[in-house]
Enzyme design. Structure first.
Site, mmCIF file in Angstrom:
data_model
loop_
_atom_site.group_PDB
_atom_site.id
_atom_site.type_symbol
_atom_site.label_atom_id
_atom_site.label_comp_id
_atom_site.label_asym_id
_atom_site.label_seq_id
_atom_site.Cartn_x
_atom_site.Cartn_y
_atom_site.Cartn_z
ATOM 1 N N ASP A 97 39.105 19.594 44.965
ATOM 2 C CA ASP A 97 38.776 20.848 44.292
ATOM 3 C C ASP A 97 38.197 20.538 42.907
ATOM 4 O O ASP A 97 38.902 20.015 42.038
ATOM 5 C CB ASP A 97 40.091 21.647 44.177
ATOM 6 C CG ASP A 97 39.866 23.135 44.026
ATOM 7 O OD1 ASP A 97 38.852 23.517 43.417
ATOM 8 O OD2 ASP A 97 40.724 23.902 44.495
ATOM 9 N N GLU A 247 33.156 28.519 45.472
ATOM 10 C CA GLU A 247 33.864 29.785 45.285
ATOM 11 C C GLU A 247 32.985 30.665 44.417
ATOM 12 O O GLU A 247 32.670 30.309 43.281
ATOM 13 C CB GLU A 247 35.214 29.546 44.596
ATOM 14 C CG GLU A 247 36.006 30.847 44.496
ATOM 15 C CD GLU A 247 37.084 30.815 43.420
ATOM 16 O OE1 GLU A 247 38.056 31.557 43.559
ATOM 17 O OE2 GLU A 247 36.937 30.065 42.433
ATOM 18 N N HIS A 321 45.395 30.748 47.461
ATOM 19 C CA HIS A 321 46.427 30.717 46.415
ATOM 20 C C HIS A 321 46.225 31.798 45.355
ATOM 21 O O HIS A 321 47.005 31.861 44.411
ATOM 22 C CB HIS A 321 46.423 29.336 45.766
ATOM 23 C CG HIS A 321 45.104 29.054 45.097
ATOM 24 N ND1 HIS A 321 43.941 28.827 45.814
ATOM 25 C CD2 HIS A 321 44.752 29.024 43.793
ATOM 26 C CE1 HIS A 321 42.943 28.649 44.971
ATOM 27 N NE2 HIS A 321 43.397 28.766 43.742
ATOM 28 N N ASP A 322 45.169 32.577 45.459
ATOM 29 C CA ASP A 322 44.929 33.657 44.495
ATOM 30 C C ASP A 322 45.172 35.023 45.122
ATOM 31 O O ASP A 322 44.937 36.046 44.465
ATOM 32 C CB ASP A 322 43.467 33.624 44.002
ATOM 33 C CG ASP A 322 43.141 32.368 43.220
ATOM 34 O OD1 ASP A 322 44.038 31.843 42.544
ATOM 35 O OD2 ASP A 322 41.974 31.918 43.293
#
Ligand code: GLC
Ligand code: CA
Length: 542
Positions: A97, A247, A321-322
């Site tokens: 990431d 993203e 995870h958000d």
């Protein structure tokens, strides 16, 4: 160009909450290594691990202080190398990431900038100004101003996220070269792909003075040089044939086509989030509203069909995870928990794009149901609790909003067993609370149930890897005659499948059930009535 990602599924690991190997209550690299066989058993080809690089952890690792070293909290470089090679041995590639829009203010570059070194000040976005007037009335994503004043320098710096996450100046070629160097470093270690954090925010407006007020993200998304910057990064580091995913915050369809159309040499695929805002009232995450299913279906129809028509490619997903857990959001935690989790999975995994499974989603893990503000660890949740109560919202209502919207819903520990701390850690407690339902929702119990959500995910992953209609087919949405029932057709070389998904907790009537061989369904008896059962999903080969 390598297109194996079209038939692959990606598994996302939030490292802090996946598996703790050394009993300190925090997930780590060796914890991931101990679970590689489990991940392989899902059939996935790639594993995206959220950042574990040196970081003060104000935003749980999305505030990187050193891109080429491992945060000791998560392990060592040799653990990391072992992870890459062991996963490779099991036929899975690691995706790291890359948080390249900003660094932590603890990064060496920023610390040098703070001494007034002009070379490093030019790595970031500093603007002159007196202490009372920021260059623009911009708000950052976690609440509060997007500009932070440095009295010693008499300048402001830009941060689209927390003040401890300073935005990098991509206009400076030196910055771009430093970041390419990071990619080359990890590529040489055998990493097989990259996820790029908020990548469409890297190109800022030409002039940053006298701009209107509002959310900083709004002024920085899909900026004028973003496509050039991405192409340069990808080509110069030779990662065009690897799996890459950007993203993209608040992006547009046209931009996502351009980010991913293979002829443009940018990325394999993009994440976008429009479908996860259909329960935001007036676009405000902190204002509750029931999900608008019409908007949801229309968004999927528009994005799926246009990406297909223009040879773009999407990352398709419900959870990360958000995000709060999807079964709590669009499905049911009650009687139809299992059916709704499987229906939601069917919908995503039959779409055109590369599906992402977020740890625990394959078990039907739910929201956290925290009741006290002290239970929350996320900087965004804590800030918004203050903002909401500061605006006069009662503490009870603020807690209710946060319980539904907090990113911590996706960050509770992976539920491995019904034993202590869900088998996540040997410590007295984990770094964040564990929902009580781990006693029934966990890997151990689902492994032994052939009808479990876990085993259903395995079927979905396998189907995609074997069926070219799913991996390579075109997509067209159909009118089911019922706004709570989504239907689409995937077609490839004269063959097609029809996917029917009911987003309703009740029986629903539709135009007609498609005839053909049932490839998959979430009910154990085939449907002989005209009605769809609650949260029913059916995949039919025509
Ligand atoms: C992305 C990450 C999120 C992080 C933010 C800032 O949206 O997924 O967790 O807080 O970027 O880096
Ligand atoms: Ca640990």
């Amino acid at each position: 160009m390598n297109k194996d990602y079209r038939s692959s599924t990606v598994y996302q690991i939030y490292i802090k909450s996946f598996c703790d190997s050394n009993g300190d209550g925090i997930g780590d690299i060796n914890g991931i290594r101990s679970k590689l066989k489990y991940i392989q058993s899902l059939g996935v080809k790639y594993i995206w691990v959220t950042p574990f690089f040196c970081s003060p952890m104000i935003d749980n690792g999305y505030d990187v202080a050193d891109y080429k070293n491992i945060n000791p909290m998560f392990g060592t470089m040799s653990d990391c190398e072992a992870l890459i090679s062991e996963a490779g041995g099991l036929g899975m590639g690691l995706m790291f990431d890359m948080v390249f829009n900003h660094t932590s203010t603890q990064h060496e570059w920023f610390r040098k900038a703070l001494t007034g070194d002009p070379e490093y000040m030019n790595y970031y976005i500093f603007r002159d100004g007196d202490a009372d007037t920021p260059p623009a009335e911009w708000t950052c994503s976690f609440g509060g101003s997007a500009w932070e004043y440095v009295p010693e320098l008499k300048k402001w710096y830009l941060h689209l996220f927390d003040p401890s996450q300073a935005d990098l100046n991509w206009e400076n070629p030196k910055v771009r070269n430093e970041l390419k160097d990071v990619i080359r470093f990890w590529k040489a270690k055998g990493v097989k792909g990259f996820r790029f954090d908020v990548l469409n925010l890297i190109s800022k407006p030409e002039s940053l003075n006298n701009l209107p007020s509002g959310s900083a993200v709004k002024f920085c998304r899909d900026g004028h040089h973003v496509h050039d910057f991405i192409r340069e990064l990808v080509i110069d580091t030779g990662i065009e044939n690897m799996i890459t995913v950007g993203e993209m915050a608040s992006t547009t369809l046209d931009n996502c086509i351009n980010y991913t159309n293979p002829e443009r040499h940018e990325l394999s695929m993009c994440f976008n989030f429009h479908h996860l805002k259909v329960d935001y009232k007036d676009g405000n995450k902190w204002a509750l509203m029931p999900p608008d299913l019409n908007a949801l279906r229309n968004l999927f129809r528009e994005w799926q069909e246009s990406m297909s028509l223009h040879d773009g490619w999407s990352a398709v997903f419900w959870c990360n995870h958000d995000q709060p857990r999807i079964v709590s959001r669009l499905g049911s935690e009650g009687k139809y928990w299992k059916h709704s989790a499987k229906m939601l999975a069917t919908f995503i995994h039959m779409l055109r794009g590369t599906p992402y499974i977020f740890q625990g989603e394959e078990l039907g893990m739910t929201n956290a149901h925290f009741t006290r503000i002290e239970d929350y660890k996320d900087v965004e949740s804590i800030n918004y609790y203050k903002i909401l109560t500061g605006k006069g919202v009662t503490s009870e209502e603020a807690l209710n909003i946060i319980a539904q919207r907090s990113r911590d819903n996706g960050r509770t520990p992976m539920q491995w067993t019904s034993g202590r701390n869900a088998g996540f850690t040997e410590a007295d407690s984990a770094w964040i609370g564990i929902p009580d339902n781990y006693k029934s929702i966990n890997v151990e119990s689902e492994e032994s149930d052939p009808d479990s959500i876990l085993n259903y995910y395995r079927e979905l992953v396998k189907l995609r890897s074997e069926c070219r209609i799913i991996s390579d087919g075109s997509v067209k949405f159909l009118d089911s005659g019922n706004e709570r029932v989504f239907a689409f057709e995937r077609s490839f070389e004269g063959k097609s499948i029809i996917v029917i998904c009911s987003f309703s907790p009740n029986d629903e009537r539709i135009n007609k059930l498609p005839a053909g061989k049932v490839l998959l369904t979430n009910y154990d008896t085939s449907n002989e009535s005209e009605n769809l059962r609650p949260f029913e999903a059916i995949v039919v080969l025509k």
